[in-house]
Design an enzyme around this catalytic site. Structure first.
Site, PDB file in Angstrom:
ATOM      1  N   LYS A  75      40.643 -45.885  66.373  1.00 22.46           N
ATOM      2  CA  LYS A  75      40.590 -47.178  65.678  1.00 22.46           C
ATOM      3  C   LYS A  75      41.953 -47.836  65.806  1.00 22.46           C
ATOM      4  O   LYS A  75      42.956 -47.287  65.361  1.00 22.46           O
ATOM      5  CB  LYS A  75      40.236 -46.977  64.194  1.00 22.46           C
ATOM      6  CG  LYS A  75      40.410 -48.242  63.328  1.00 22.46           C
ATOM      7  CD  LYS A  75      40.021 -48.025  61.869  1.00 22.46           C
ATOM      8  CE  LYS A  75      40.374 -49.238  61.001  1.00 22.46           C
ATOM      9  NZ  LYS A  75      40.035 -49.058  59.576  1.00 22.46           N
TER      10      LYS A  75
ATOM     11  N   ARG B 247      34.624 -49.266  61.376  1.00 27.25           N
ATOM     12  CA  ARG B 247      33.355 -48.783  61.942  1.00 27.25           C
ATOM     13  C   ARG B 247      32.762 -49.792  62.910  1.00 27.25           C
ATOM     14  O   ARG B 247      32.046 -49.431  63.834  1.00 27.25           O
ATOM     15  CB  ARG B 247      32.401 -48.436  60.789  1.00 27.25           C
ATOM     16  CG  ARG B 247      32.004 -49.596  59.937  1.00 27.25           C
ATOM     17  CD  ARG B 247      31.484 -49.183  58.560  1.00 27.25           C
ATOM     18  NE  ARG B 247      32.559 -48.806  57.641  1.00 27.25           N
ATOM     19  CZ  ARG B 247      32.356 -48.408  56.389  1.00 27.25           C
ATOM     20  NH1 ARG B 247      31.126 -48.306  55.920  1.00 27.25           N
ATOM     21  NH2 ARG B 247      33.380 -48.090  55.626  1.00 27.25           N
TER      22      ARG B 247
ATOM     23  N   LYS C 149      41.850 -58.272  51.163  1.00 24.88           N
ATOM     24  CA  LYS C 149      42.438 -57.221  50.328  1.00 24.88           C
ATOM     25  C   LYS C 149      43.403 -57.839  49.310  1.00 24.88           C
ATOM     26  O   LYS C 149      43.957 -58.908  49.565  1.00 24.88           O
ATOM     27  CB  LYS C 149      43.227 -56.244  51.216  1.00 24.88           C
ATOM     28  CG  LYS C 149      42.381 -55.316  52.068  1.00 24.88           C
ATOM     29  CD  LYS C 149      43.248 -54.371  52.875  1.00 24.88           C
ATOM     30  CE  LYS C 149      42.420 -53.459  53.756  1.00 24.88           C
ATOM     31  NZ  LYS C 149      41.617 -52.479  53.005  1.00 24.88           N
TER      32      LYS C 149
HETATM   33  N1  BES Z   1      41.782 -49.570  56.775  1.00 27.80           N
HETATM   34  C1  BES Z   1      40.992 -49.450  55.613  1.00 27.80           C
HETATM   35  C2  BES Z   1      41.005 -48.033  55.017  1.00 27.80           C
HETATM   36  C3  BES Z   1      42.325 -47.518  54.518  1.00 27.80           C
HETATM   37  C4  BES Z   1      42.639 -47.578  53.184  1.00 27.80           C
HETATM   38  C5  BES Z   1      43.218 -46.928  55.376  1.00 27.80           C
HETATM   39  C6  BES Z   1      43.836 -47.079  52.713  1.00 27.80           C
HETATM   40  C7  BES Z   1      44.406 -46.432  54.907  1.00 27.80           C
HETATM   41  C8  BES Z   1      44.714 -46.494  53.584  1.00 27.80           C
HETATM   42  C9  BES Z   1      39.540 -49.802  55.927  1.00 27.80           C
HETATM   43  O1  BES Z   1      39.366 -50.746  56.910  1.00 27.80           O
HETATM   44  C10 BES Z   1      38.956 -50.341  54.677  1.00 27.80           C
HETATM   45  O2  BES Z   1      39.379 -51.390  54.262  1.00 27.80           O
HETATM   46  N2  BES Z   1      37.997 -49.631  54.107  1.00 27.80           N
HETATM   47  C11 BES Z   1      37.367 -50.024  52.916  1.00 27.80           C
HETATM   48  C12 BES Z   1      35.882 -49.815  53.084  1.00 27.80           C
HETATM   49  C13 BES Z   1      35.043 -50.468  52.024  1.00 27.80           C
HETATM   50  C14 BES Z   1      35.120 -51.971  52.131  1.00 27.80           C
HETATM   51  C15 BES Z   1      33.612 -49.994  52.182  1.00 27.80           C
HETATM   52  C16 BES Z   1      37.923 -49.172  51.780  1.00 27.80           C
HETATM   53  O3  BES Z   1      38.246 -48.005  52.023  1.00 27.80           O
HETATM   54  O4  BES Z   1      38.072 -49.689  50.690  1.00 27.80           O
HETATM   55 ZN    ZN Z   2      40.842 -50.893  58.302  1.00 32.66          ZN
HETATM   56 MN    MN Z   3      39.389 -52.721  56.173  1.00 30.98          MN
END
Ligand code: BES
Ligand code: ZN
Ligand code: MN
Length: 494
Positions: free
Chosen positions: A269, A355, A281
């Protein structure tokens, strides 16, 4: 960063020779003997005095630095605990401590006396491998975007006096392996630490081409957005829609085996910055989303290490690189896209973008008829809730692949822990408006993310490593280089 050379010798020369720094291992209830005793004699007996005064201790991981003589300027005693219990975990505690202490020292050259660490040649070899790896990693120092960088580690020469523990050839090979892994991990750390305005998808593509030029066995190709569109990668492309930076699919091929051997594929990724997109975010901590290409970074580090180690297998590294931004062109919640597999996806949260880029890259690698595929991704915050910053989350559709990765994690001290995927979780992804939605409806977010990927990997043996908790821990600590040691170990066992 200074270049580190590592050499092995049977014995350290004391007497006429001048040493800037010598590292001596101390075991519980064991007198200073052999080469360590010779070093201490040349250092005026400071080590024995420090032990007698209770200053230097054999407690595992305890480091004691002493000033010696003109002949041996510094001695660093490293506590190794009980010699009978000097297994993998203890070895790693010691090599980690040595790496940190050499990096913090002012010595340009250091010698490590290891003639007493094991009677078993294999265990001695693993110690030497960890040693070279951890010293190389200890000496990593980020300066790329610092105008006036603080001085970093100055060590350039590491010598290891191995005694009769193992043959010179075995010692040399172990040190070379460790150095290759450590330097590979440092390549990963450098890319992952770079800010999002420097490390863009195009920058990653350029770095891949540079890596390809460095090693004859590596060849690199880059698919641009036009090419990806013609392949039908509507899911991957939807992530970069809101960004001015064009997305890239980077393919790094290593041929170390026969042309017809099925390759091992690594898919990383490579979100060079993850704002969350329209599902934006919160501002606090968003800067750490520059690390969201940690999986991609590990692919670079592994490919370099594999080339350096001359492994007799074929490996293909694929990096799905995009920037996730909100804008007038950005994908919106509720949008439906068509992936390369033909399956449609309802994007309910644009922050579940990893994903979306991975699924198309995972379909793309089918064309290589892979022996096994492992994807690496900072995929979910939920994996940090489950496993903290200790173990990488492991998911697989094949038990033997999961076991191989678990074992490689154990052997390298770069642990992974398996979690389940099955239809009871997978059903959270069902929706009325498409073949699937990109987020679950309940808890277990890391598992539903893995279930999403599993829908695209039914045609081969596949594992997924969620490194959101292990590729980095915080802005200040920066990139760790994980899971490069795990992946190199996994490939080395092939
Ligand atoms: N890149 C983030 C996940 C992440 C979080 C990596 C903290 C490293 C540290 C990923 O793209 C993301 O935002 N995931 C979301 C998924 C949710 C929207 C279902 C998450 O983990 O909140
Ligand atoms: Zn991400
Ligand atoms: Mn994300």
């Amino acid at each position: 960063m200074t270049k580190l050379t590592v050499t092995a010798a049977k014995a350290i020369k004391v007497g006429n020779a001048k040493h800037e720094l010598v590292v001596v291992p101390l075991f519980t209830n064991q007198a200073v003997a052999g080469q360590s005793a010779a070093v201490d004699a040349a250092a005026g007996g400071v080590l024995q005095r420090a032990i007698d005064m209770g200053e230097a201790e054999a407690k595992l991981g305890k480091v004691t630095s002493m000033i010696g003589t003109e002949s041996v300027a510094r001695i660093v005693a490293v506590g190794c605990g009980d010699r009978e219990k000097f297994g993998r975990d203890a070895q790693l505690a010691v090599t980690g401590a040595i790496g940190r202490s050499l990096a913090a020292s002012k010595a340009k050259a250091a010698t490590i006396v290891t003639d007493n660490v094991s009677d078993d040649a294999d265990s001695a070899a693993s110690f030497l491998e960890f040693l070279a790896r951890d010293v190389a990693m200890g000496c990593y120092h980020y300066t790329a975007t610092v105008g006036s960088p603080k001085p970093g580690p100055v060590l350039t020469k590491l010598s290891v006096a191995v005694g009769d523990m193992l043959s010179a050839a075995k010692a040399k090979a172990a040190l070379h392996n460790g150095l290759a892994i450590g330097q590979g991990a440092n390549v990963t750390r450098e890319l992952v630490n770079l800010p999002g305005n420097v490390c863009t998808p195009s920058y990653l593509a350029k770095e891949a081409r540079t890596l390809g030029r460095k090693y004859d066995a590596l060849s690199v190709s880059v698919l641009d957005e036009k090419k990806m569109e013609s392949l039908g990668m509507g899911s991957l492309l939807s992530v970069g829609n809101g960004s001015d930076e064009p997305s890239k699919l980077i393919v790094i091929k290593y041929q170390g085996g026969n042309a017809k051997d099925a390759p091992y594929c690594l898919v990383g990724k490579g979100i060079t910055f993850d704002t969350g997109g329209i599902s934006l975010k919160p501002a606090k901590g968003m800067e750490s989303m520059k690390f969201d290409m940690g999986g991609a970074g590990s692919v670079f580090g592994v490919m370099q290490a594999v080339a350096e180690l001359n492994l007799k297998i074929n490996v293909i590294g694929v990096v799905a690189a995009a920037e996730n931004m909100p804008s007038g062109c950005a994908t919106k919640p509720g949008d439906v896209v068509t992936s390369m597999s033909g399956k449609t996806i309802e994007i309910l949260n644009t922050d579940a973008e990893g994903r979306l880029v991975l699924c198309d890259a995972l379909t793309y690698v089918e064309r290589f008829k892979p022996a096994e595929v492992v994807d690496i991704a900072t995929l979910t915050g939920a994996i940090i809730v489950a496993l903290g910053h200790e173990a990488t989350g492991l998911f697989a559709n094949d038990d033997s692949l999961a076991e191989a990765l678990t074992a490689a994690g154990q052997a390298s001290g770069d642990e992974a822990w398996r979690l389940p995927i099955n239809k009871r979780y997978d059903k959270q992804l069902n929706t009325k408006y498409a073949d699937m939605q990109n987020i679950g409806t309940g808890s277990a977010g890391s598992i539903t993310a893995a279930c999403f990927l599993a829908r695209f990997t039914e045609n081969y043996k596949w594992a997924h490593l969620d490194v959101a908790g292990t590729a980095f821990q915080s802005m200040q600590k920066g990139a760790t280089g994980r899971p490069v040691p795990l992946l190199v170990e996994y490939l080395r066992q092939k």
